[in-house]
Design a protein around this motif. Structure first.
Motif, short mmCIF file in Angstrom:
data_model
loop_
_atom_site.label_atom_id
_atom_site.label_comp_id
_atom_site.label_asym_id
_atom_site.label_seq_id
_atom_site.Cartn_x
_atom_site.Cartn_y
_atom_site.Cartn_z
N ALA A 216 0.91 -1.19 0.08
CA ALA A 216 -0.13 0.08 0.09
C ALA A 216 0.81 1.35 0.09
CB ALA A 216 -0.96 -0.09 1.16
N VAL A 217 2.08 1.03 0.48
CA VAL A 217 3.14 2.20 0.46
C VAL A 217 3.09 2.92 -1.10
CG1 VAL A 217 5.41 3.12 0.88
CG2 VAL A 217 4.29 1.45 2.70
N ASP A 218 3.31 2.02 -2.03
CA ASP A 218 3.77 2.54 -3.48
C ASP A 218 2.24 3.24 -4.04
OD1 ASP A 218 6.12 1.49 -3.29
OD2 ASP A 218 5.68 -0.28 -4.57
N GLU A 219 1.22 2.72 -3.66
CA GLU A 219 -0.18 3.20 -3.85
C GLU A 219 -0.46 4.45 -3.26
OE1 GLU A 219 -4.52 1.83 -5.27
OE2 GLU A 219 -3.31 0.35 -4.38
N LEU A 220 0.03 4.73 -1.90
CA LEU A 220 -0.11 5.65 -1.31
C LEU A 220 0.66 6.91 -1.81
CD1 LEU A 220 -1.32 6.93 1.23
CD2 LEU A 220 0.45 6.13 2.61
N ILE A 221 1.80 6.65 -1.95
CA ILE A 221 2.76 7.63 -2.50
C ILE A 221 2.49 8.16 -4.05
CG2 ILE A 221 5.30 8.16 -3.35
CD1 ILE A 221 6.07 6.49 -0.66
N GLY A 222 2.03 6.93 -4.59
CA GLY A 222 1.47 7.47 -6.08
C GLY A 222 0.34 8.43 -6.32
N HIS A 223 -0.21 8.54 -5.24
CA HIS A 223 -1.48 9.51 -5.29
C HIS A 223 -1.10 10.75 -4.37
CE1 HIS A 223 -3.93 5.84 -5.87
NE2 HIS A 223 -4.71 6.44 -6.57
N GLY A 224 0.28 10.98 -4.27
CA GLY A 224 0.77 12.29 -3.84
C GLY A 224 0.70 12.45 -2.18
N TYR A 225 0.74 11.26 -1.49
CA TYR A 225 0.68 11.35 -0.14
C TYR A 225 2.13 10.81 0.24
CZ TYR A 225 -4.04 12.14 -0.21
OH TYR A 225 -5.37 12.70 -0.32
N ARG A 226 2.67 11.36 1.28
CA ARG A 226 4.26 10.81 2.21
C ARG A 226 3.83 10.19 3.49
NH1 ARG A 226 8.14 10.17 -1.81
NH2 ARG A 226 7.65 11.62 -3.52
N PRO A 227 4.03 9.21 3.34
CA PRO A 227 3.94 8.23 4.90
C PRO A 227 4.99 8.75 5.83
CG PRO A 227 4.54 6.81 2.97
CD PRO A 227 4.28 8.01 2.35
N ALA A 228 4.63 8.91 7.04
CA ALA A 228 5.80 9.25 7.88
C ALA A 228 6.56 8.25 8.21
CB ALA A 228 5.38 9.98 9.02
N ASN A 241 10.58 4.41 -2.94
CA ASN A 241 9.76 4.72 -1.77
C ASN A 241 10.44 4.28 -0.51
OD1 ASN A 241 7.74 6.07 -3.68
ND2 ASN A 241 6.92 4.10 -3.85
N LEU A 242 11.14 3.21 -0.50
CA LEU A 242 11.89 3.29 0.55
C LEU A 242 13.04 3.99 1.15
CD1 LEU A 242 12.42 -0.81 0.03
CD2 LEU A 242 10.99 0.26 1.85
N ARG A 243 13.42 4.95 0.02
CA ARG A 243 14.42 5.80 0.28
C ARG A 243 13.81 7.28 0.39
NH1 ARG A 243 16.88 3.85 -4.42
NH2 ARG A 243 18.57 2.47 -3.96
N SER A 244 12.41 7.24 0.80
CA SER A 244 11.57 8.47 0.59
C SER A 244 11.65 9.25 1.84
CB SER A 244 10.13 8.09 0.52
OG SER A 244 9.59 7.60 1.40
N GLY A 245 12.57 8.82 2.78
CA GLY A 245 12.73 9.49 4.06
C GLY A 245 11.99 9.06 5.35
N ALA A 246 11.01 8.34 4.95
CA ALA A 246 10.11 7.82 6.14
C ALA A 246 10.89 6.86 6.94
CB ALA A 246 8.86 7.16 5.47
N ALA A 247 10.34 6.84 8.18
CA ALA A 247 10.81 5.74 9.01
C ALA A 247 10.58 4.33 8.88
CB ALA A 247 10.44 6.00 10.48
N VAL A 248 11.55 3.33 8.58
CA VAL A 248 11.16 1.98 8.06
C VAL A 248 11.24 1.17 9.14
CG1 VAL A 248 12.00 0.26 6.19
CG2 VAL A 248 12.12 2.79 5.73
N ILE A 249 10.30 0.30 9.20
CA ILE A 249 10.12 -0.67 10.14
C ILE A 249 9.98 -2.04 9.66
CG2 ILE A 249 8.88 -1.40 12.41
CD1 ILE A 249 8.29 1.37 12.86
#
Length: 397
Positions: A216-228, A241-249
């Motif tokens: 869902a991360v790819d689709e979320l970013i694809g719609h212009g949103y940036r997950p924290a 998207n893994l390099r987008s700056g979000a905290a990765v868990i």
């Protein structure tokens, strides 16, 4: 000697009636227009009493189901109600049948087949009373066994994960501030785009902290949103998207092993692990938001309801899903409920905005009329009004 030009199709065997497609997005509106003797196509595995009663009240002649009237997951009364009302039931019909149905067109149902004239457009299996009764009894026994197993699995999960559920042991510390903020957890969902669109007013108003889960991360970013925060299997998420700056868990086993860790290291992305007895990233995301003080957690993704609890296919992850949602408690809200609140608010307040718009226009007209001219405000206003009245009089005379 006379020649027969028209044949009486009503003499052919089976049930004759208007065909109605009650599947898909427009199914509910078609359901409200049913008439006596209709042949109704539904997509209703384990058909419930509510839908069965609507069909009975409409006095339909036959019900054709793209699924099974009883799948074996639950002992449902719907099929028995319909059969008691002398309604013919056909199940497991061709998946293409709904697309071939023309609402209102006369059709025929005979021996499990749906006809337009002499042409069959689909077929299934006729459900009889004996089969329906047997399935009901078998499903009741299976449900009891399933719930006993679920109870044991839940107890085992609690014994293993009590420190996590009670004190948050193992939940990663984050630099992302969720304290007293609204958090939106976005998980893989077949209707993700539609649900995300329905939340746009909520997102605009509250700017919630977003947690993206798995693909869902790819689709979320694809719609212009940036997950924290990104939580899930890295193999399901694009490198950019893994390099987008979000905290990765990364979800990890209790021993600390995390799938996809090698890929994260190759990408040079910093990541934290979240060890738990469940690998369901959505459950972990909910616990993460709760532990870090979210005031409200909106879940965009598959919901946990009684149907899912009863579903044997969902059994392995059900204890984790139930307990993580119970941990969040009254702060957990489904995204569809939030979207409905905004939809009602906007539709119910539309008349107020219309009135305010009219009043604003009137004020502008008054100001323009009163300030134009060489006389005083009131005299200018009276002269303007008289001029408008005279023009209307000339127009209609």
């Amino acid at each position: 000697m006379s020649t027969m030009i028209f044949s009486r199709t009503d003499e052919t065997p089976g049930i004759h009636g208007h065909t109605r497609d009650c599947t898909g997005a427009k199914g509910s509106s078609t359901l409200a227009k049913l008439g006596k003797g209709d042949i109704v196509v539904v997509d209703a595995p384990d058909i419930n009493r509510t839908l069965a009663q609507k069909l009975i009240d409409a006095h339909v002649g036959g019900v054709v189901n793209t699924g099974a009237f009883t799948t074996g997951n639950v002992p449902n009364f719907g099929p028995q109600m319909l059969l008691d009302a002398d309604i013919t039931l056909v199940e497991n019909v061709d998946p293409e049948l709904p697309g071939k149905v023309k609402n209102g067109k006369k059709g025929r149902l005979n021996d499990g087949k749906v006809y337009y004239g002499d042409r069959s457009i689909g077929q299934g299996e006729v459900l009889d009373e004996e089969t329906a009764r047997t399935r009901f009894l078998d499903a009741r026994e299976a449900l009891i066994d399933h719930m006993e197993a679920l109870s044991g699995n839940t107890a085992e999960f609690v014994s293993t994960e009590a420190p996590l559920l009670i004190d948050g042991l193992g939940i990663p510390d984050l630099d992302v501030d969720m304290d007293d903020r609204k958090v939106l957890v976005v998980s893989p969902d077949p209707q993700l785009e539609e649900k995300l669109k329905s939340l746009r007013y909520f997102i605009r108003e509250y700017d919630p902290v977003m947690i993206g889960v798995d693909q869902a991360v790819d689709e979320l970013i694809g719609h212009g949103y940036r997950p924290a925060v990104i939580i899930g299997d890295p193999d399901l998420i694009s490198s950019d998207n893994l390099r987008s700056g979000a905290a990765v868990i990364l979800p990890a086993d209790p021993d600390g092993h995390a799938a996809g860790l090698e890929r994260i290291q190759d990408l040079g992305v910093g990541a934290m692990t979240f060890p738990a007895a469940t690998g369901d990233a959505t459950d972990l995301a909910l616990l993460l938001a709760e532990y870090h003080g979210a005031s409200m957690v909106v879940n965009l993704g598959p919901t946990l309801d009684l149907d899912r609890v009863f579903d044997t296919a969902a059994a392995p992850g059900t204890p984790s899903a139930m307990l993580s949602r119970l941990r969040v408690g009254n702060r957990l809200v489904d995204s569809t409920a939030v979207a409905e609140l905004y939809r009602v608010s906007r539709s119910g307040g539309g008349w107020l905005w219309a009135i305010l718009g009219i009043l604003a226009a009137v004020v502008v007209i008054v100001l323009i009329a009163g300030l134009s001219g060489s006389d005083g405000f009131v005299d200018n206003l009276i002269d303007s009004w008289n001029n408008i009245a005279l023009k209307f009089q000339d127009l209609f005379s």
